[in-house]
Design an enzyme around this catalytic site. Structure first.
Site, PDB file in Angstrom:
ATOM      1  N   ARG A  56      12.727   4.726  12.917  1.00 50.95           N
ATOM      2  CA  ARG A  56      11.473   5.481  12.903  1.00 50.95           C
ATOM      3  C   ARG A  56      10.584   5.094  14.094  1.00 50.95           C
ATOM      4  O   ARG A  56      11.092   4.643  15.107  1.00 50.95           O
ATOM      5  CB  ARG A  56      10.800   5.294  11.540  1.00 50.95           C
ATOM      6  N   TYR A 105      10.985   8.767   1.634  1.00 51.32           N
ATOM      7  CA  TYR A 105      10.945   7.844   0.499  1.00 51.32           C
ATOM      8  C   TYR A 105      11.598   8.386  -0.772  1.00 51.32           C
ATOM      9  O   TYR A 105      11.633   7.677  -1.784  1.00 51.32           O
ATOM     10  CB  TYR A 105       9.491   7.422   0.232  1.00 51.32           C
ATOM     11  N   HIS A 114      12.718  -2.253   2.515  1.00 50.40           N
ATOM     12  CA  HIS A 114      12.108  -0.982   2.927  1.00 50.40           C
ATOM     13  C   HIS A 114      12.988   0.148   2.428  1.00 50.40           C
ATOM     14  O   HIS A 114      14.212   0.117   2.631  1.00 50.40           O
ATOM     15  CB  HIS A 114      11.959  -0.898   4.450  1.00 50.40           C
ATOM     16  N   ARG A 125       4.621  10.957  -1.931  1.00 47.65           N
ATOM     17  CA  ARG A 125       4.460  10.786  -0.483  1.00 47.65           C
ATOM     18  C   ARG A 125       5.787  11.035   0.259  1.00 47.65           C
ATOM     19  O   ARG A 125       6.836  10.545  -0.147  1.00 47.65           O
ATOM     20  CB  ARG A 125       3.897   9.391  -0.140  1.00 47.65           C
ATOM     21  N   GLU A 166      12.805  -8.975   2.057  1.00 52.41           N
ATOM     22  CA  GLU A 166      11.979  -7.857   2.529  1.00 52.41           C
ATOM     23  C   GLU A 166      12.771  -6.563   2.298  1.00 52.41           C
ATOM     24  O   GLU A 166      13.913  -6.454   2.733  1.00 52.41           O
ATOM     25  CB  GLU A 166      11.735  -8.055   4.039  1.00 52.41           C
ATOM     26  N   PRO A 181       0.793  -1.226   0.000  1.00 56.89           N
ATOM     27  CA  PRO A 181       0.000   0.000   0.000  1.00 56.89           C
ATOM     28  C   PRO A 181       0.825   1.275   0.000  1.00 56.89           C
ATOM     29  O   PRO A 181       1.857   1.357   0.682  1.00 56.89           O
ATOM     30  CB  PRO A 181      -0.826  -0.106   1.288  1.00 56.89           C
ATOM     31  N   ASN A 182       0.359   2.213  -0.784  1.00 59.76           N
ATOM     32  CA  ASN A 182       0.902   3.578  -0.876  1.00 59.76           C
ATOM     33  C   ASN A 182       2.231   3.669  -1.610  1.00 59.76           C
ATOM     34  O   ASN A 182       2.745   4.769  -1.804  1.00 59.76           O
ATOM     35  CB  ASN A 182       1.024   4.227   0.514  1.00 59.76           C
ATOM     36  N   ASN A 192       8.191  -5.297  -0.759  1.00 62.08           N
ATOM     37  CA  ASN A 192       8.068  -4.194   0.194  1.00 62.08           C
ATOM     38  C   ASN A 192       6.586  -4.158   0.568  1.00 62.08           C
ATOM     39  O   ASN A 192       5.762  -3.635  -0.186  1.00 62.08           O
ATOM     40  CB  ASN A 192       8.497  -2.865  -0.430  1.00 62.08           C
ATOM     41  N   ALA A 240       2.950  -0.698   4.912  1.00 62.73           N
ATOM     42  CA  ALA A 240       2.462  -0.773   6.294  1.00 62.73           C
ATOM     43  C   ALA A 240       2.000  -2.178   6.691  1.00 62.73           C
ATOM     44  O   ALA A 240       1.938  -2.492   7.886  1.00 62.73           O
ATOM     45  CB  ALA A 240       1.331   0.231   6.497  1.00 62.73           C
TER      46      ALA A 240
HETATM   47  C1  DQA Z   1       8.097   1.277   4.050  1.00 62.60           C
HETATM   48  C2  DQA Z   1       8.116   1.514   5.556  1.00 62.60           C
HETATM   49  C3  DQA Z   1       6.750   1.247   6.165  1.00 62.60           C
HETATM   50  O1  DQA Z   1       6.783   1.478   7.551  1.00 62.60           O
HETATM   51  C4  DQA Z   1       5.725   2.166   5.540  1.00 62.60           C
HETATM   52  O2  DQA Z   1       4.445   1.882   6.073  1.00 62.60           O
HETATM   53  C5  DQA Z   1       5.728   2.111   4.070  1.00 62.60           C
HETATM   54  C6  DQA Z   1       7.008   2.074   3.367  1.00 62.60           C
HETATM   55  C7  DQA Z   1       9.441   1.643   3.395  1.00 62.60           C
HETATM   56  O3  DQA Z   1       9.606   1.308   2.223  1.00 62.60           O
HETATM   57  O4  DQA Z   1      10.286   2.276   4.023  1.00 62.60           O
HETATM   58  O5  DQA Z   1       4.690   2.189   3.421  1.00 62.60           O
HETATM   59  O6  DQA Z   1       7.880  -0.110   3.817  1.00 62.60           O
END
Ligand code: DQA
Length: 149
Positions: free
Chosen positions: A107, A22, A100, A17, A98, A9-10, A74, A77
């Site tokens: 964080r 990011y 990020h 964003r 995984e 998501p996102n 990735n 959330a």
């Molecule tokens: C993320 C870190 C997560 O905590 C966050 O909710 C994201 C992006 C990252 O790529 O740093 O959506 O996965």
């Protein structure tokens, strides 16, 4: 070699964003970068993004049924909430990395939990979008090493 590159998501909002976390690369540019890297390495990539947990579960299973060699994910959330994604990766037994973009360990406290991590062969955090390319290279090297054994 075929890898699934899954984004949660996102992540379609990359470039828009929170650039302080990011960066400025858009999702489209990220995918172009990944595809160019895959061509250079001579491997196939299937890139997908969804804001829906179930879609990500379906694609993890698809990677298995399509005979993929590994997954780069990735989960956004859903990293911090989803046992369904953990179970999906566990059930496929596919080597999964995984990724990020941000340094999640520096964080908020709620970002310190990763359910999926227990099923992953590696975690890359805080390397920006380059983390996806590192993950791909890691899975390629891992496969080459196992072929030599
Ligand atoms: C993320 C870190 C997560 O905590 C966050 O909710 C994201 C992006 C990252 O790529 O740093 O959506 O996965």
């Amino acid at each position: 070699m075929k890898l699934y590159i899954l984004n949660g998501p996102n992540l379609n909002m990359l470039g828009v964003r929170e650039p302080e976390h990011y960066g400025n690369t858009t999702y489209q540019s990220l995918i172009e970068m990944i595809e160019a890297h895959a061509r250079q390495r001579g491997i196939e990539v299937v890139c997908r993004q969804s804001n829906h947990e179930g879609a990500l579960v379906d694609w993890i299973q698809e990677a298995y049924f399509e005979g993929a060699d590994g997954i780069v994910i990735n989960p956004g959330a859903y990293t911090h909430t989803s046992i369904a994604l953990l179970d999906a990766v566990k059930s496929t037994k596919l080597p999964t990395v995984e990724v990020h973009i941000s340094k999640v360990e520096e964080r908020e406290a709620f970002r310190q939990i990763s359910y999926i991590r227990a099923a992953c062969v590696k975690t890359i955090t805080g390397h920006g979008t380059a983390g996806y390319l590192e993950a791909i290279d890691f899975l390629i090297s891992r496969k080459e090493a196992s072929a030599c054994r």
